[in-house]
Write an enzyme that holds these catalytic residues in place. Structure first.
Site: not given
Ligand code: GUN
Length: 291
Positions: A53, A97, A120
């Site tokens: 990311k 996350q 998100d």
């Molecule tokens: N864990 C797995 N996929 C995601 C996501 O798209 N966002 C976040 N914050 N955690 C995740």
């Protein structure tokens, strides 16, 4: 018949080029879009995700910060960090996350993120955006990145969902549920199937569009697909040989479907791309509020 591939890498590249160009324009107006990524603990998969990311932000010219904390971080301290980022004007998107360590209430942390920075799309306020707006038209909240990426893939093949029957397999808060609402927003007739659904095959055989988001191999096989259907595979699994694969039996289904997304190189790369799109959108909203 062999299905055409919907190439998530190619579409991502195109969208990320657009994000980079729009970022240059925003910077010229004195605003750099910024994303904060917060990782608690040392989950190996999460470490890879957050690195990707941050790297994607750098490549598109966005500002990003990665905050890493020990798994022992208290919920109160994490909430304090979220609050500080809510008040940081250089940050337009906050991503905590998941999964979080068991002693932290993930939903509480998500709800502590300012809805204006919830890139998100997990905040309850973002769920409202799914019911009221099309992407980019809603005034607050964001569409969750993975189902948003699926919608972009359908758009990329010029698919008109109006009156079509879409079957979503899986009902998670991150993919299945928001996916169903997005498809409905575009006038599809939507069926949501899940682990308790009886006779899944009878439903999928009626589907014009199938989204598989379960997290299990071979959930969808060729005998379950109507000829010409469009198949989107959100799954990320490993086969017994250790190779990455989706929820769909790709080799079988590709002989029946009209379009199909591969794994890897399908929906996966779109998720991070839509995170960039949402962060850019958040920065654009912040700028128009200032003007
Ligand atoms: N864990 C797995 N996929 C995601 C996501 O798209 N966002 C976040 N914050 N955690 C995740």
């Amino acid at each position: 018949m062999t299905a055409q591939l919907i190439d998530g890498n190619a579409l991502s590249k195109q969208l990320r080029t657009q994000v980079a160009a729009d970022t240059v324009k925003l910077k010229a107006q004195g605003l750099t879009p910024g994303l904060a990524v917060v990782l608690v603990g040392d989950n190996p998969a999460s470490q890879v995700y957050v690195r990707n990311k941050v790297k994607a932000c750098e490549e598109a010219g966005l500002h990003s910060v990665l905050e890493k904390y020990e798994a022992t971080l208290s919920e109160a301290d994490l909430l304090a960090r979220v609050e500080a980022l809510n008040n940081d004007s250089s940050i337009h998107g906050i991503l905590v996350q998941l999964p979080l360590p068991a002693h932290i209430d993930a939903q509480k942390v998500i709800e502590a993120i300012s809805p204006a920075k919830d890139v998100d799309g997990f905040h309850i306020a973002s769920a409202g955006a799914l019911m009221t707006g099309l992407p980019g038209q809603e005034k607050s909240g964001f569409w969750p990145c993975t189902p948003y990426g699926c919608m972009k893939m359908l758009e990329s093949i010029g698919y008109d969902l109006k009156g079509k029957h879409a079957v979503v397999i899986g009902r998670s808060n991150i993919v299945g549920k928001p996916m169903a609402l997005m498809l409905l927003q575009q006038d599809a007739t939507v069926t949501v199937a899940h682990s308790r659904t009886q006779n899944l095959k009878a439903l999928t055989l009626q589907a014009d569009v199938i989204v598989a988001a379960v997290g299990k191999r071979n959930v969808l096989t060729a005998d379950m697909v109507k000829p010409g259907a469009v198949v989107l595979d959100v799954g990320m699994n490993r086969n017994p040989e250790g190779k990455l694969c989706g929820d769909v039996d790709f080799d079988g289904v590709k002989e029946v479907a009209s379009y199909i997304t591969p794994v890897p190189g399908g929906v996966g790369p779109m998720t991070i791309t839509m995170l960039l799109v949402n962060t850019l959108e958040s920065a654009q909203r912040a700028l128009s509020e200032k003007q």
